[in-house]
Design an enzyme around this catalytic site. Structure first.
Site, PDB file in Angstrom:
ATOM      1  N   ARG A 101       2.404   0.942  -5.945  1.00 13.51           N
ATOM      2  CA  ARG A 101       3.122   1.965  -6.714  1.00 13.51           C
ATOM      3  C   ARG A 101       4.568   1.572  -6.909  1.00 13.51           C
ATOM      4  O   ARG A 101       5.099   1.560  -7.985  1.00 13.51           O
ATOM      5  CB  ARG A 101       3.061   3.309  -5.984  1.00 13.51           C
ATOM      6  CG  ARG A 101       1.718   3.951  -6.070  1.00 13.51           C
ATOM      7  CD  ARG A 101       1.545   5.003  -5.032  1.00 13.51           C
ATOM      8  NE  ARG A 101       1.459   4.410  -3.712  1.00 13.51           N
ATOM      9  CZ  ARG A 101       1.125   5.064  -2.623  1.00 13.51           C
ATOM     10  NH1 ARG A 101       0.895   6.359  -2.686  1.00 13.51           N
ATOM     11  NH2 ARG A 101       1.047   4.445  -1.475  1.00 13.51           N
TER      12      ARG A 101
ATOM     13  N   SER B  35      -1.831  10.406  -1.319  1.00 14.46           N
ATOM     14  CA  SER B  35      -2.703  11.346  -0.606  1.00 14.46           C
ATOM     15  C   SER B  35      -1.879  12.253   0.306  1.00 14.46           C
ATOM     16  O   SER B  35      -2.172  13.438   0.433  1.00 14.46           O
ATOM     17  CB  SER B  35      -3.728  10.585   0.240  1.00 14.46           C
ATOM     18  OG  SER B  35      -4.592   9.861  -0.590  1.00 14.46           O
TER      19      SER B  35
HETATM   20  P1  ADP Z   1      -4.620   3.366   3.231  1.00 15.70           P
HETATM   21  O1  ADP Z   1      -4.759   4.397   4.304  1.00 15.70           O
HETATM   22  O2  ADP Z   1      -5.456   2.147   3.436  1.00 15.70           O
HETATM   23  O3  ADP Z   1      -3.209   3.045   2.821  1.00 15.70           O
HETATM   24  P2  ADP Z   1      -4.911   4.993   0.862  1.00 15.70           P
HETATM   25  O4  ADP Z   1      -6.115   5.796   0.592  1.00 15.70           O
HETATM   26  O5  ADP Z   1      -3.653   5.721   1.135  1.00 15.70           O
HETATM   27  O6  ADP Z   1      -5.352   4.041   2.034  1.00 15.70           O
HETATM   28  O7  ADP Z   1      -4.641   3.970  -0.306  1.00 15.70           O
HETATM   29  C1  ADP Z   1      -5.561   2.982  -0.660  1.00 15.70           C
HETATM   30  C2  ADP Z   1      -4.915   2.011  -1.627  1.00 15.70           C
HETATM   31  O8  ADP Z   1      -4.598   2.691  -2.834  1.00 15.70           O
HETATM   32  C3  ADP Z   1      -3.619   1.387  -1.154  1.00 15.70           C
HETATM   33  O9  ADP Z   1      -3.548   0.061  -1.636  1.00 15.70           O
HETATM   34  C4  ADP Z   1      -2.558   2.223  -1.801  1.00 15.70           C
HETATM   35  O10 ADP Z   1      -1.357   1.496  -2.018  1.00 15.70           O
HETATM   36  C5  ADP Z   1      -3.228   2.518  -3.119  1.00 15.70           C
HETATM   37  N1  ADP Z   1      -2.718   3.734  -3.743  1.00 15.70           N
HETATM   38  C6  ADP Z   1      -2.489   4.926  -3.186  1.00 15.70           C
HETATM   39  N2  ADP Z   1      -1.997   5.809  -4.093  1.00 15.70           N
HETATM   40  C7  ADP Z   1      -1.917   5.136  -5.257  1.00 15.70           C
HETATM   41  C8  ADP Z   1      -1.454   5.455  -6.569  1.00 15.70           C
HETATM   42  N3  ADP Z   1      -0.954   6.650  -6.866  1.00 15.70           N
HETATM   43  N4  ADP Z   1      -1.510   4.486  -7.503  1.00 15.70           N
HETATM   44  C9  ADP Z   1      -1.975   3.265  -7.190  1.00 15.70           C
HETATM   45  N5  ADP Z   1      -2.400   2.889  -5.988  1.00 15.70           N
HETATM   46  C10 ADP Z   1      -2.374   3.801  -5.027  1.00 15.70           C
END
Ligand code: ADP
Length: 164
Positions: free
Chosen positions: A92, A130
């Site tokens: 992001r 999230s």
């Molecule tokens: P984790 O707990 O492994 O960080 P997440 O569910 O928070 O898992 O995120 C999974 C992936 O998606 C990560 O690579 C994160 O950077 C990406 N991600 C989260 N939110 C966004 C978004 N708004 N746009 C693009 N990528 C995202």
């Protein structure tokens, strides 16, 4: 040549429009994409592993080459056992980079044949996370511009435990 499989791992607690944007981009790049829903070791958990897996499945049902699985354990081992050639992660902003950089190097050391591929999110999702969705939901705010419809339905209608 065998079909190229990429895993998109994450906790997806909950799955957001930003995550969906990354899955759609990955599905155009690879033959097959598996969204790998991992156990969330974070104490501020919202949904169970099974709830998260089902929701990601609902949200990605329009994408023919995308499947969803849940898993617990070491991602590098799991990705090898699935025969994946790549791990997809979303970026992001610069602040994501340091953590992602460390993870990518660790995974490369553990599984040298699997490349981590970073995809940039659509601009409109650069501030969606999230944890922000969990926070807004906890206080009863409107999350409709952050999450796909199936997630919105479940979070608005089910008595999910709030932030713990
Ligand atoms: P984790 O707990 O492994 O960080 P997440 O569910 O928070 O898992 O995120 C999974 C992936 O998606 C990560 O690579 C994160 O950077 C990406 N991600 C989260 N939110 C966004 C978004 N708004 N746009 C693009 N990528 C995202």
């Amino acid at each position: 040549m065998s079909a190229r499989l990429a895993l998109y791992p994450g906790s997806f607690d909950p799955f957001t429009l930003g995550h969906l944007d990354i899955v759609e981009r990955a599905s155009r790049l690879f033959d097959r994409v598996e969204v790998t829903v991992a156990e969330n070791t974070n104490k501020k958990r919202l949904l169970t592993l099974e709830q998260r897996r089902e929701l990601v499945e609902d949200c990605t049902s329009h994408l023919d080459n995308v499947t969803v699985r849940s898993f617990t354990g070491l991602l590098a081992d799991y990705a090898g056992s699935r025969g994946a050639c790549a791990l997809v992660r979303g970026l992001r902003q610069v602040s994501d980079f340091e953590y992602e950089f460390r993870m990518a190097f660790a995974n490369r050391r553990l599984a040298p044949d699997i490349e981590t591929v970073f995809l940039m999110t659509g601009e409109q999702y650069a501030l969606v996370s999230s944890s922000i969705v969990r926070e807004i939901h906890h206080w009863g705010g409107d999350i409709s511009s952050f999450v796909p419809l199936p997630v919105l339905r479940v979070l608005n209608n089910t008595d999910v435990p709030g932030l713990q």
